[in-house]
Write a protein that holds these residues in place. Structure first.
Motif, PDB file in Angstrom:
ATOM      1  N   LEU A 119       0.818  -1.213   0.000  1.00 46.69           N
ATOM      2  CA  LEU A 119       0.000   0.000   0.000  1.00 46.69           C
ATOM      3  C   LEU A 119       0.851   1.263   0.000  1.00 46.69           C
ATOM      4  O   LEU A 119       0.445   2.283  -0.554  1.00 46.69           O
ATOM      5  CB  LEU A 119      -0.942   0.009   1.202  1.00 46.69           C
ATOM      6  N   ASP A 120       2.048   1.202   0.623  1.00 42.64           N
ATOM      7  CA  ASP A 120       2.934   2.372   0.640  1.00 42.64           C
ATOM      8  C   ASP A 120       3.257   2.834  -0.782  1.00 42.64           C
ATOM      9  O   ASP A 120       3.317   4.041  -1.049  1.00 42.64           O
ATOM     10  CB  ASP A 120       4.231   2.068   1.401  1.00 42.64           C
ATOM     11  N   ALA A 121       3.459   1.884  -1.687  1.00 41.81           N
ATOM     12  CA  ALA A 121       3.740   2.245  -3.083  1.00 41.81           C
ATOM     13  C   ALA A 121       2.565   3.022  -3.666  1.00 41.81           C
ATOM     14  O   ALA A 121       2.754   4.018  -4.376  1.00 41.81           O
ATOM     15  CB  ALA A 121       4.018   0.994  -3.902  1.00 41.81           C
ATOM     16  N   ARG A 122       1.358   2.611  -3.347  1.00 45.60           N
ATOM     17  CA  ARG A 122       0.160   3.303  -3.843  1.00 45.60           C
ATOM     18  C   ARG A 122       0.061   4.701  -3.240  1.00 45.60           C
ATOM     19  O   ARG A 122      -0.271   5.666  -3.931  1.00 45.60           O
ATOM     20  CB  ARG A 122      -1.093   2.473  -3.493  1.00 45.60           C
ATOM     21  N   ILE A 123       0.369   4.801  -1.958  1.00 42.48           N
ATOM     22  CA  ILE A 123       0.321   6.094  -1.281  1.00 42.48           C
ATOM     23  C   ILE A 123       1.353   7.045  -1.890  1.00 42.48           C
ATOM     24  O   ILE A 123       1.072   8.221  -2.136  1.00 42.48           O
ATOM     25  CB  ILE A 123       0.531   5.913   0.236  1.00 42.48           C
ATOM     26  N   GLU A 124       2.551   6.534  -2.174  1.00 43.95           N
ATOM     27  CA  GLU A 124       3.598   7.359  -2.805  1.00 43.95           C
ATOM     28  C   GLU A 124       3.170   7.818  -4.194  1.00 43.95           C
ATOM     29  O   GLU A 124       3.387   8.971  -4.570  1.00 43.95           O
ATOM     30  CB  GLU A 124       4.905   6.575  -2.876  1.00 43.95           C
ATOM     31  N   ARG A 128       2.717  11.651  -5.402  1.00 45.60           N
ATOM     32  CA  ARG A 128       3.449  12.142  -6.567  1.00 45.60           C
ATOM     33  C   ARG A 128       2.483  12.735  -7.599  1.00 45.60           C
ATOM     34  O   ARG A 128       2.725  13.796  -8.155  1.00 45.60           O
ATOM     35  CB  ARG A 128       4.267  11.005  -7.177  1.00 45.60           C
ATOM     36  N   THR A 129       1.370  12.082  -7.801  1.00 46.96           N
ATOM     37  CA  THR A 129       0.371  12.562  -8.754  1.00 46.96           C
ATOM     38  C   THR A 129      -0.244  13.874  -8.285  1.00 46.96           C
ATOM     39  O   THR A 129      -0.462  14.789  -9.079  1.00 46.96           O
ATOM     40  CB  THR A 129      -0.731  11.500  -8.959  1.00 46.96           C
ATOM     41  N   ALA A 130      -0.506  13.981  -6.980  1.00 47.13           N
ATOM     42  CA  ALA A 130      -1.091  15.206  -6.436  1.00 47.13           C
ATOM     43  C   ALA A 130      -0.118  16.378  -6.542  1.00 47.13           C
ATOM     44  O   ALA A 130      -0.511  17.504  -6.792  1.00 47.13           O
ATOM     45  CB  ALA A 130      -1.504  14.997  -4.979  1.00 47.13           C
ATOM     46  N   THR A 131       1.177  16.090  -6.386  1.00 47.77           N
ATOM     47  CA  THR A 131       2.206  17.130  -6.462  1.00 47.77           C
ATOM     48  C   THR A 131       2.475  17.540  -7.902  1.00 47.77           C
ATOM     49  O   THR A 131       2.697  18.715  -8.194  1.00 47.77           O
ATOM     50  CB  THR A 131       3.505  16.627  -5.818  1.00 47.77           C
ATOM     51  N   HIS A 132       2.455  16.572  -8.808  1.00 43.99           N
ATOM     52  CA  HIS A 132       2.771  16.819 -10.218  1.00 43.99           C
ATOM     53  C   HIS A 132       1.683  16.208 -11.096  1.00 43.99           C
ATOM     54  O   HIS A 132       1.887  15.177 -11.718  1.00 43.99           O
ATOM     55  CB  HIS A 132       4.110  16.179 -10.594  1.00 43.99           C
TER      56      HIS A 132
END
Length: 138
Positions: A119-124, A128-132
Motif C-alpha cells: 500500500l505504501d507504493a500506492r500512497i507514494e 506524486r500525482t497530487a504534487t505533479h
C-alpha cells in the motif's frame, strides 16, 4: 445480405448494427429502402468487434476508420496502447494486493507489514500525482 443476416452471423442484435450506422461506423447500401450489406461490411463488422475486444471505444474506432492518414491512425493506436498499459499496470497492482491479502497470516490484513508495504507504493504514487498532476490533472 439483410441486417438480420449480418447480425445473426456475428451473434449481434440488429439494433447494434443500426447504432453503429448512426454513429458513422457502417454505411450499408439501401435497396428499396432496406439495408443491404456486402462482403466489405462483413470485414468492417469484424474489425469493429475486434477493436472493441481490444478495448477501443466507438469514437476511437470511428476516428480510425475516418482518417486516411496513417500517421493519424497510428496516433489513435498509440493513445490506446498507452491507455491499455496504464490499465494493465493498475490491474497488476490490484492483483498483487489481492495475492498479498490471500497469503497473509495476520488476523487483520491492514496490520500486516508486507500488506502495508504494498500500500505504501500506492500512497507514494498518489502523493506524486497530487504534487505533479499530468495533463488531465488539476
Amino acid at each position: 445480405m439483410s441486417i438480420g443476416d449480418l447480425a445473426g452471423r456475428f451473434g449481434l442484435a440488429t439494433h447494434v448494427l443500426r447504432h453503429w450506422e448512426s454513429v458513422g461506423l457502417l454505411s450499408p447500401e439501401r435497396v428499396a429502402g432496406r439495408r443491404r450489406y456486402g462482403p466489405d461490411d462483413l470485414y468492417r463488422v469484424a474489425i469493429i468487434l475486434r477493436a472493441k475486444e481490444a478495448g477501443l471505444g466507438l469514437d476511437a474506432i470511428r476516428e480510425m476508420f475516418a482518417t486516411k492518414d496513417p500517421i493519424a491512425r497510428r496516433g489513435v493506436m498509440r493513445q490506446h496502447r498507452d491507455d491499455l498499459r496504464r490499465r494493465i499496470d493498475a490491474l497488476r497492482a490490484s492483483l498483487e494486493l489481492v495475492e498479498c491479502a490471500l497469503e497473509c497470516e495476520h488476523v487483520d490484513v491492514a496490520t500486516c507489514p508486507h500488506f502495508r508495504a504494498v500500500l505504501d507504493a500506492r500512497i507514494e504514487d498518489a502523493a506524486r500525482t497530487a504534487t505533479h498532476p499530468g495533463p488531465g490533472g488539476i
